[in-house]
Scaffold this motif. Sequence first.
Motif, PDB file in Angstrom:
ATOM      1  N   TYR A 164       9.025 -27.938  11.985  1.00  0.00           N
ATOM      2  CA  TYR A 164       8.197 -28.625  10.983  1.00  0.00           C
ATOM      3  C   TYR A 164       7.274 -29.694  11.564  1.00  0.00           C
ATOM      4  CZ  TYR A 164      11.763 -26.388   8.152  1.00  0.00           C
ATOM      5  OH  TYR A 164      12.610 -25.455   7.601  1.00  0.00           O
ATOM      6  N   ARG A 185      11.354 -35.768  -6.656  1.00  0.00           N
ATOM      7  CA  ARG A 185      10.027 -35.340  -7.082  1.00  0.00           C
ATOM      8  C   ARG A 185      10.132 -34.271  -8.173  1.00  0.00           C
ATOM      9  NH1 ARG A 185       5.907 -37.333  -4.618  1.00  0.00           N
ATOM     10  NH2 ARG A 185       4.543 -35.696  -5.419  1.00  0.00           N
ATOM     11  N   ASP A 230      16.983 -34.487   7.158  1.00  0.00           N
ATOM     12  CA  ASP A 230      16.272 -35.232   8.195  1.00  0.00           C
ATOM     13  C   ASP A 230      17.265 -35.808   9.208  1.00  0.00           C
ATOM     14  OD1 ASP A 230      14.576 -36.692   9.772  1.00  0.00           O
ATOM     15  OD2 ASP A 230      13.511 -37.638   8.110  1.00  0.00           O
ATOM     16  N   LYS A 235       5.104 -32.725   9.849  1.00  0.00           N
ATOM     17  CA  LYS A 235       5.382 -32.706   8.411  1.00  0.00           C
ATOM     18  C   LYS A 235       6.593 -33.570   8.055  1.00  0.00           C
ATOM     19  CE  LYS A 235       3.542 -28.078   7.418  1.00  0.00           C
ATOM     20  NZ  LYS A 235       3.887 -26.715   6.926  1.00  0.00           N
ATOM     21  N   MET A 236       7.495 -33.765   9.010  1.00  0.00           N
ATOM     22  CA  MET A 236       8.695 -34.551   8.728  1.00  0.00           C
ATOM     23  C   MET A 236       8.404 -36.051   8.634  1.00  0.00           C
ATOM     24  SD  MET A 236      11.141 -32.493   8.268  1.00  0.00           S
ATOM     25  CE  MET A 236      12.487 -33.672   8.262  1.00  0.00           C
ATOM     26  N   ASP A 237       7.304 -36.472   9.223  1.00  0.00           N
ATOM     27  CA  ASP A 237       6.976 -37.897   9.208  1.00  0.00           C
ATOM     28  C   ASP A 237       6.240 -38.215   7.914  1.00  0.00           C
ATOM     29  OD1 ASP A 237       6.871 -40.472  10.060  1.00  0.00           O
ATOM     30  OD2 ASP A 237       5.143 -40.207  11.373  1.00  0.00           O
ATOM     31  N   ARG A 238       6.975 -38.212   6.839  1.00  0.00           N
ATOM     32  CA  ARG A 238       6.390 -38.336   5.506  1.00  0.00           C
ATOM     33  C   ARG A 238       6.913 -39.603   4.814  1.00  0.00           C
ATOM     34  NH1 ARG A 238       7.799 -33.038   2.759  1.00  0.00           N
ATOM     35  NH2 ARG A 238       7.649 -32.181   4.853  1.00  0.00           N
ATOM     36  N   PRO A 239       6.335 -39.978   3.677  1.00  0.00           N
ATOM     37  CA  PRO A 239       6.773 -41.197   2.976  1.00  0.00           C
ATOM     38  C   PRO A 239       8.269 -41.223   2.680  1.00  0.00           C
ATOM     39  CG  PRO A 239       4.705 -40.422   2.059  1.00  0.00           C
ATOM     40  CD  PRO A 239       5.149 -39.373   3.031  1.00  0.00           C
ATOM     41  N   TYR A 240       8.859 -40.062   2.413  1.00  0.00           N
ATOM     42  CA  TYR A 240      10.296 -39.985   2.123  1.00  0.00           C
ATOM     43  C   TYR A 240      11.104 -40.595   3.259  1.00  0.00           C
ATOM     44  CZ  TYR A 240      14.860 -37.641   2.251  1.00  0.00           C
ATOM     45  OH  TYR A 240      16.190 -37.366   2.368  1.00  0.00           O
ATOM     46  N   ARG A 241      10.756 -40.268   4.504  1.00  0.00           N
ATOM     47  CA  ARG A 241      11.492 -40.784   5.658  1.00  0.00           C
ATOM     48  C   ARG A 241      11.322 -42.290   5.772  1.00  0.00           C
ATOM     49  NH1 ARG A 241      10.154 -38.339  11.518  1.00  0.00           N
ATOM     50  NH2 ARG A 241      11.728 -36.764  10.942  1.00  0.00           N
ATOM     51  N   GLU A 242      10.103 -42.776   5.626  1.00  0.00           N
ATOM     52  CA  GLU A 242       9.854 -44.199   5.780  1.00  0.00           C
ATOM     53  C   GLU A 242      10.549 -45.003   4.671  1.00  0.00           C
ATOM     54  OE1 GLU A 242       8.935 -47.662   7.415  1.00  0.00           O
ATOM     55  OE2 GLU A 242       8.779 -45.671   8.326  1.00  0.00           O
TER      56      GLU A 242
END
Length: 771
Positions: free
Chosen positions: A448, A332, A415, A451-458
Amino acid sequence: MKKHQPNPSTPPPRKLPLLIKLGVPAAILITVFGAWLFRGEASKAFRTAAPPKLPEVFKLEDETEAFAQYAGSASCRSCHEEAYQLWRTSNHGMAERIPLPHLEDPAFVPARSFEHGTQKTEVRKEGDHYEIFTPGLDGTNGPFVVDRVIGNNPLMQYLTPFPGGRWQTLEASWDPISNEWFNVYGQEDRQPGEWGHWTGRGMTWNTMCAVCHNTRLRKNYDPATDTFHTTMAEMTVGCESCHGPMKDHVLWQEKFGDKVADPTIRNLTRRQMFDTCAACHSRRMEITGDFKPGDDYYDHHLLGIVDESNTWYPDGQNWDEDYEYTAFLGSRMHLKGVRCVDCHDFHSAKVRMPGNWMCLTCHAVGTTNAIQIDPVKHSFHSETNSGNLCTGCHMPQTPYMQRHWRHDHGFTIPDPVLTKEFGIPNACNRCHQDKSTDWSIEYVEKWYGAKMDRPYRERARVIARAKQLDDSAVDPLLEMLASDEIPYWRAVAAGMLDPWINQPRVIGGLLGQLANTNALVRLNALRTLAPLAQAGNEAVKGAVQAALEDPVRSVRYQAAAALSGEVSTNSLAGSEFWHSLQHNADQPAGQMQLGSYHLAHGDTVRALRHYRTAVEWDPYSPPLRHEYAVVLSMAGRPQEAVTQLREAIRLQPNEAEFHYKLALALNEIGDTQGTLASLMDAVRINPRHGRAWYNLGLARAGAGDASGAIEALLLAETVSPGDPRPAYALATVLARVGDVSGARDAARRALDINPDDQEAAALLRSLEGVR
């Protein structure tokens, strides 16, 4: 066996389209298991803007004329003393040089020796030159005279001349910080004859080091004699490596000074400066071998990105050797406009501010142009704790060449959930190596939470599943391809869709991206579509032909590669492609590309010669043996193909694809039991290998094992729900054993996936009314 070391300047070769065919008894092959290739409708809207006027054919600028435009770094000093001094002792300024007593004597005087693996290396100064005694090509210990030095801090490597205009980079290296000798490969104990041994092509300076350690270098490889005539405008990374040729500027200043406005000054844009950094700080393949500041990166290079190999982790972190550009493109930070020179001083290349201060110029509380961060509150580590450093968590370090700790520039989010699910490393456990992944997960979730369940993880999960050939990745990959706000990840999605290229929705999605404004996206969409163009899909072929006139050279190159059997070398794209083949012919991967070119032209004899050379130059590379086996099979030499595949499996026993291809080759020579055993090995190693399950079903059916065939084909349907072939094959087997109802259901499933499947439709009609 030592790990095969890929060429760091060459992206790992993509798998060729399947060329070895698994057959079953002729009657079944003809009447039951018909050949299948979908030809779907696709978008014809490729590009509306007219491309710029391009030259008719590609031709390098004359070397003498090109080098005459350079004045040398020393000419800059009188007017730019401060910048010159910052540069002179920097890693760029010291990138390559001749041996100097004040720098080499501490390493070579007094004489000393060190052991690595089963080998021993000795170093000494003899008169006015420096010698290294280490196992050479014939196993003898030299001596090898140091002719040049590359690198500065944290290590120095040494070059010695070899026949054919080569310089080889010795494994024995000097650490000027700890003042000790070491081997860049640690205890790997590489032996003469290996590609990555210091005498091998993997350590040839002309190809592997020279272009990034010098100014405006021409490799000048002659494929006919396998020799080099390498030249350069200036040794080391000089001022003009980044500013471009400046002789006209020097002459103007000498004549007029500041009295008259200088028309020779050429200020690079931020994009051009970024491309200049990228030319060396990326893992890429050269197309031209002649990049210079001001040029477009993608006019000279094919960039390696996250793919099915182990070069990068699914979240974008570097797995193999760290070249910063690729990871940074996926961040980003890059999306928001940050570039190299925002953090690194242009002349010293060092970070402009220490600690967290560099990051806080944008992220400090009170700023308005980025997310505001209080390091203590955000990291849950005190100011005096190393865990408080932004770079510690978001730019983790990995050592390369034993001593060179490099920061990952993906600015990824630690993560540990991804570590537990897919083995992707996280910064928490990189630091707290005595703790478990579950321990890290507990703290991350406490600190967190959601907040960790974000598009980056998916996104990382999707790519990890795609690497495992999991069909559940297809829909989210298509969504990523169409809508990810970071173009880099669209390009990644385009490449990762390769295993599902037979699906109409995948074809349509990729064709739609050929109009993307980002060259990297277009290039990777073309690369994935290439097998369909080669197989005669008219919609795809038309799109690839249109890309031959793309305004960006790397895109034209990829289109020409896809149509190499048809594109004239007298055309622009064809001449660019042929130049690249010749430029890269000094490496095994380049020989394989030449083999593929001649194969496309129907010259199997010449193709086999190049594939054989590739294997001879790198005998420990399983992928090269795999590709050679494919061509041997095409040439009607299946027994030799079996031999090459068995050797590939010996070198890399846990690669399911090699076992799968061995099964196909064994089938060609009539070894039914071997075919079945190898297919079983493939699905054992990778239970989600849909093609292996499908072919196992065909093989079992051909051997009269109907129940085994049904079991395998049902599993093929499960792991490849978008492929109609397993359902159709299952329908034929069920029909043969009298399960008419089940056969009808399976045929309908095949038609649901591909309504144009004529064989499935005919089978379903034949079953109507049958009880």
